[in-house]
Scaffold this motif. Sequence first.
Motif, mmCIF file in Angstrom:
data_model
loop_
_atom_site.group_PDB
_atom_site.id
_atom_site.type_symbol
_atom_site.label_atom_id
_atom_site.label_comp_id
_atom_site.label_asym_id
_atom_site.label_seq_id
_atom_site.Cartn_x
_atom_site.Cartn_y
_atom_site.Cartn_z
ATOM 1 N N GLU A 35 0.725 -1.124 0.047
ATOM 2 C CA GLU A 35 -0.028 -0.012 -0.082
ATOM 3 C C GLU A 35 0.925 1.358 -0.027
ATOM 4 O O GLU A 35 0.412 2.513 -0.396
ATOM 5 C CB GLU A 35 -0.975 -0.020 1.230
ATOM 6 C CG GLU A 35 -0.221 0.190 2.457
ATOM 7 C CD GLU A 35 -1.203 0.307 3.868
ATOM 8 O OE1 GLU A 35 -1.868 1.307 3.685
ATOM 9 O OE2 GLU A 35 -1.251 -0.462 4.652
ATOM 10 N N CYS A 36 1.909 1.002 0.488
ATOM 11 C CA CYS A 36 2.890 2.268 0.394
ATOM 12 C C CYS A 36 3.958 2.558 -0.798
ATOM 13 O O CYS A 36 4.480 3.574 -0.984
ATOM 14 C CB CYS A 36 4.065 2.300 1.728
ATOM 15 S SG CYS A 36 3.205 1.987 3.070
ATOM 16 N N GLU A 37 3.737 1.717 -1.664
ATOM 17 C CA GLU A 37 4.613 1.770 -3.019
ATOM 18 C C GLU A 37 4.064 2.966 -3.887
ATOM 19 O O GLU A 37 2.805 3.382 -3.954
ATOM 20 C CB GLU A 37 4.301 0.607 -3.754
ATOM 21 C CG GLU A 37 5.339 0.369 -4.993
ATOM 22 C CD GLU A 37 5.241 -0.572 -5.788
ATOM 23 O OE1 GLU A 37 6.051 -0.865 -6.849
ATOM 24 O OE2 GLU A 37 4.539 -1.568 -5.343
ATOM 25 N N GLY A 38 5.259 3.820 -4.093
ATOM 26 C CA GLY A 38 4.922 5.025 -5.063
ATOM 27 C C GLY A 38 4.333 6.128 -4.204
ATOM 28 O O GLY A 38 3.882 7.162 -4.873
ATOM 29 N N LYS A 39 4.308 6.259 -2.942
ATOM 30 C CA LYS A 39 3.688 7.395 -2.293
ATOM 31 C C LYS A 39 4.328 8.484 -2.148
ATOM 32 O O LYS A 39 4.130 9.541 -1.520
ATOM 33 C CB LYS A 39 3.149 6.944 -0.931
ATOM 34 C CG LYS A 39 2.319 5.812 -0.856
ATOM 35 C CD LYS A 39 0.805 6.520 -1.419
ATOM 36 C CE LYS A 39 -0.318 5.444 -1.552
ATOM 37 N NZ LYS A 39 -0.649 5.096 -0.405
#
Length: 221
Positions: A35-39
């Motif tokens: 869920e944190c990828e690319g944030k």
Amino acid sequence: TPISVAAPTVVVNTGAAALGPNTFTSRQPRAGENECEGKKVQIDNVDCLIDALENVLPQAGGNVTMGFQGEMVVGHEPITTPYFQNDMCPVNVHWHLGAEHLSAGEFDEMGAGPHTKPGDLRRKLAGGEDVRGGFRCRHYDENDKKFTTEYNWQHCVGMEVGETYEVHWPHSAAGACGTINQYQTPFYDGVLCRIGVLGDLSRLPHQVGVQGQVFTIVNDE
């Protein structure tokens, strides 16, 4: 009736060959959505000698010498309680060559290392590339074997015995705390994972922080 509990197995990590398939450090990341990828949010760099003095909010004090008083006027107080009490969790761990912060008499421009003398902050890598590291501690002694005996690194590849490193643990209230996605690389993905928690960013100095520690590596085994 007494319950018999087996003693835990203590694993001393002496290299990848000593780790079994069920050892935590040898496992691969779990499959599934991160869920944190690319944030990470793209933020433009500024000229620190011109724009930053007027247009950028203050960061952690660069000079952490005991008793040092800076001259910059800021509009907020630093966090003085444990980060977990501010709803933050660690989201990454990384290290820097040399100390980013200055503590006069402890880690400063007069520190030394395998490739630096007091007053010389430059380090020449094997590939011929010049890299300006940070400040060094004052512990290094080229005549003491614990500062010069090489170590066969299995995990912190690239570290060197005798060198000074500053280790950082970025923390964030917007991290995926308590989940398998808590720790992230790049660390911005972890810091900004659940960015909605940060609101309008007006409380950012109390929602994001970095814990740091400075080490000189020795090998006295």
